[in-house]
Design a protein around this motif. Structure first.
Motif, mmCIF file in Angstrom:
data_model
loop_
_atom_site.group_PDB
_atom_site.id
_atom_site.type_symbol
_atom_site.label_atom_id
_atom_site.label_comp_id
_atom_site.label_asym_id
_atom_site.label_seq_id
_atom_site.Cartn_x
_atom_site.Cartn_y
_atom_site.Cartn_z
ATOM 1 N N TYR A 103 19.573 26.838 25.444
ATOM 2 C CA TYR A 103 18.580 28.193 25.734
ATOM 3 C C TYR A 103 19.327 29.417 25.655
ATOM 4 N N GLU A 168 15.460 33.436 26.996
ATOM 5 C CA GLU A 168 14.798 33.189 25.993
ATOM 6 C C GLU A 168 14.119 34.322 25.603
ATOM 7 N N GLU A 458 12.586 29.599 17.877
ATOM 8 C CA GLU A 458 12.720 30.121 19.242
ATOM 9 C C GLU A 458 12.503 31.506 19.105
ATOM 10 N N PHE A 631 18.565 36.353 19.406
ATOM 11 C CA PHE A 631 19.007 34.910 19.306
ATOM 12 C C PHE A 631 19.996 34.838 18.371
#
Length: 778
Positions: A103, A168, A458, A631
């Motif tokens: 994550y 996240e 994600e 990310f």
């Protein structure tokens, strides 16, 4: 007395340098191999052995009977842990735990991927992962992190406590505890733990008994009887699913015993532990046999020494002590070399096996074990030479040259047969394992894994997938894009409640389930046996299904297109039939599969088919960073993910190759000793033959043929044994190569060829000796 023995032993080593080097190198190689395997086996057996409550820790697993078969796995319901703790008095603690994943976290302008999971509050009370600071997370939006994670984001554990870290890019979590880094000998590896409440809140299915995914661990009270508890919980979930039952496995056993067969625990990594333990033992035995053969090959030189000693009053026990002492001295010298070799080889061995092994030189147990191995090796290696030489008749020895009976020769040749039989088994095993690995890696999977990329869904990609696909499709090097939950390499998700037209209502079946987006068939390069793929032109495809050929056979449809299909009340029709493709390891047979549309998953994998991977990755990374800046851009190649399924087999294949080489090399040292002994015993015979007209090739053939007979016998013994062992190993694969005759022929050619090269030196040397010198020899 001992000092005198040592002096004699040392003088013999110095006087016979060639034999000493061969003996020492053979034993050193055998000990090196055995020590490496010993360290590996010790590490395997130590995994999960450090937990203080090990005797009370158990993992719950489920056994399910359906469609005439029984299967088992470790996946359980998210509600199970709390309910067991409430309902079963013997359960002191219980914890759910989701499977590990990576994550993205952000704190203090740092963004990293960290591996971790969700677990119940009891988890850190049950398992011995020491807390450094704080208390385990026991409320919503809290997190416990490792020392490594604390230092990476905040500089130290002390500075991490109470700080906020973003998860996240959607949840702000408070760090309530820092635990020590998880040791390497733990089967669970994680950098953080979030509270199970958060997982249940975000995953509604985890609050229902019909769905399974997490693991469940329990710690029993010290006075509890595990067998009685297992019997008590067996039918615990029968009211929710009458086809399922629960059982317990000691947590300390799971790492080595994690395979299931017919619903029962049946082997696992323990099979490799047993296998390589035997390999270590046999390679060390081969080295000891070499010592025996080489020592008796020199018996003609030491016979007179023994005769003189006996004449002047030496008793047999003192001679036995002397020769065994020499063997132990050589063994200890070999051990010093072996320890140095192990120290030098450990980094490469660790890199190869994925271990973190070290020489435990500070542990008394290691030195005591090593001392025991060396003493046993020395006694084993020196026993036969000591008994043989000490039994010689001094009068016969001092009157003439030493002649041995057929019994002694038979015993020595039997040792060579043993050596080469084991070497043959390893060589055949190496060939078949390599062949099987090559078979699974080159087999047509039913889809094209070349130039196929996996990108995790994600962050903002969850809602911006369509934009990502649109922009990426216009970039050079990209052919098509789709997405699915999980990945096509391993589709582990299954659904029950399967139905079709004409199905027996009492028949309980389970199908694998793949949730995908448009262009899945195109991107994967799958083949349609009938019907069509999902299409945006058909609004009804939201409730339509693709099925594989195995599913069609299971359902009994002759013409499945348009026929009804449903799972758990989700009714629809079949619009296409996919030719069977492998979506799991080839250890398993292809299972029935249905494919459905899921256009808005919260997680999953983007599939990208490329024509030029290097060019495509540049484009994909630019688009990714624009649409999902919080990310890091991560990706995997499909073929690399596929290879990971056979990592254990690849390691075994390479180790078997190395051990085969060592075994055959050490065995050839023994064959060299036998050739030397044979040449020394037949010196005068060779001289007579040459005087009578025998040519050099005749002498070479005579000596080589006699010496190679044990090798031929070894082949006859090794072939059936290796066939049986490898045939059993291949049963672990649903799809496997055939054991063919040429594999044994190749092994025979390799073994005989190496053996001939080994004995040829001594044979040629003996054949070229001047017959006058041969006839004058004592």
């Amino acid at each position: 007395m001992l000092r005198n023995y040592f002096k004699i032993a040392w003088r013999n080593l110095i006087r016979n340098k060639a034999f000493s080097i061969i003996n020492i190198s053979g034993l050193a190689l055998g000990l090196t191999c055995s020590l490496l395997i010993f360290l590996w086996v010790q590490d395997e057996r130590s995994v999960d052995g450090f937990h203080a409550n090990s005797d009370q820790l158990f993992q719950v697993y489920e056994r399910r009977s359906y469609d005439g078969k029984t299967e088992a796995n470790y996946l359980t319901q998210g509600l199970l842990a709390d309910e067991l703790k409430k309902a079963v008095p013997e359960v002191e603690y219980a914890s759910s735990m989701e499977r590990n994943n990576k994550y993205t976290f952000e704190a203090e302008d740092k963004i990293y991927k960290m591996e971790g999971t969700f677990a119940s509050t009891d988890f850190l009370r049950m398992f011995s992962y020491p807390l450094l600071l704080g208390t385990p997370s026991n409320g919503p939006n809290t997190i416990s992190i490792s020392r490594k994670m604390a230092e990476q984001f905040f500089g130290s554990p002390e500075q991490a406590i109470g700080k906020t870290i973003r998860y996240e890019n959607k949840d702000d979590l408070q760090v309530t505890a820092v635990f020590e880094n998880v040791p390497a000998n733990s089967s669970q590896q994680f950098d953080f733990l979030r509270n199970w409440q958060d997982y249940a809140r975000d995953n509604e299915w985890a609050n229902h008994w019909e769905s399974t995914s997490p693991f469940t661990f329990v710690q029993l009270r010290k006075d509890a009887d595990p067998a009685k508890v297992a019997d008590k919980i067996k039918g615990f979930i029968a009211k929710y699913d009458r086809y399922r039952e629960l059982d317990l496995q000691p947590y300390s056993e799971k790492y080595l015993h994690s395979n299931f067969k017919n619903g029962q625990i049946d082997g696992g990594r323990i099979e490799y532990v047993h296998l390589f333990s035997l390999v270590a033992l046999f390679i060390l035995l081969i080295a000891c046999i070499n010592f025996m053969n080489l020592a008796t090959a020199r018996s003609t030189q030491r016979a007179k020494e023994v005769g003189v000693r006996k004449v002047v009053g030496a008793v047999r026990s003192s001679l036995i002590m002397q020769f065994i002492g020499e063997a132990i001295l050589i063994t200890f010298i070999s051990a010093i070399i072996a320890i140095v070799l192990v120290f030098l080889l450990l980094p490469a061995f660790n890199n190869f096996t994925g271990k973190h092994l070290i020489l435990p030189v500070t542990q008394p147990f290691f030195w005591l074990t090593l001392l025991g191995i060396l003493t046993l090796t020395g006694f084993t290696a020196g026993s036969y030479p000591a008994l043989f030489l000490s039994s010689l008749n001094p009068l016969r020895v001092l009157k003439g040259s030493l002649k041995l009976g057929t019994g002694a020769m038979f015993f020595r040749k039997s040792l060579v047969v043993f050596q080469f039989s084991f070497s043959v088994i390893l060589i055949v095993g190496m060939i078949i394992i390599y062949r099987q690995i090559n078979y699974v890696q080159t087999r047509n999977l039913g889809y094209d894994r070349e130039n196929l990329l996996y990108i995790p869904i994600e962050g903002d990609l969850i809602t911006k997938y369509d934009l990502f696909k649109k922009e990426a499709a216009q970039m050079p090097g990209i052919l098509s894009i789709s997405k699915m939950k999980e990945s096509p390499t391993v589709i582990g998700h299954q659904k029950g409640g399967i139905g079709w037209e004409g199905k027996d209502p009492t028949q309980e079946v389970s199908f694998s389930d793949a949730a995908v987006a448009y262009d899945f068939v195109k991107t994967m390069h799958l083949t349609l046996a009938a019907g069509r793929d999902f299409s945006e032109d058909f609004g009804t495809d939201a409730t339509a299904y693709l099925v594989n050929e195995t599913a069609v056979k299971k359902m009994g449809y002759k013409d499945p297109i348009g026929k009804p299909f449903y799972w758990d009340g989700h009714n629809g029709n079949i619009i296409g039939v996919l030719k069977d493709f492998h979506f799991n390891s080839m250890h398993q047979a292809i299972e029935p599969l249905f494919v459905r549309l899921d256009l808005n998953p919260k997680w999953g994998t983007i599939l990208v088919r490329t024509s030029n991977a290097k060019q495509a990755l540049v484009s994909l990374e630019n688009i990714y960073k624009t649409l999902n800046p919080k990310f890091p851009f991560l990706y995997q190649f499909s073929d690399q993910e596929f290879d990971k399924l056979y990592k254990s087999e690849q390691i075994v294949s390479r180790l078997t190759g190395y051990f085969s080489f060592l075994a055959i090399f050490i065995s050839c040292l023994g064959l060299f000793g036998l050739a030397t002994f044979a040449a020394a015993q037949r010196t005068k015979e060779i001289g007579v033959r040459k005087v009578l007209g025998a040519s050099v090739p005749d002498i070479i053939t005579l000596l080589s043929t006699d010496i190679l007979k044990p090798v031929a016998i070894a082949l006859l013994i090794g072939f059936p044994v290796s066939w049986y062992v490898m045939n059993q190993w291949l049963q672990n694969f649903a799809y496997k190569t055939n054991i063919e005759w040429w594999m044994f022929v190749l092994a025979a050619i390799l073994t005989i060829g190496i053996a001939i090269l080994t004995v040829s030196f001594q044979s040629v040397k003996a054949a070229l000796m001047n017959p006058v010198k041969s006839l004058k020899a004592d």
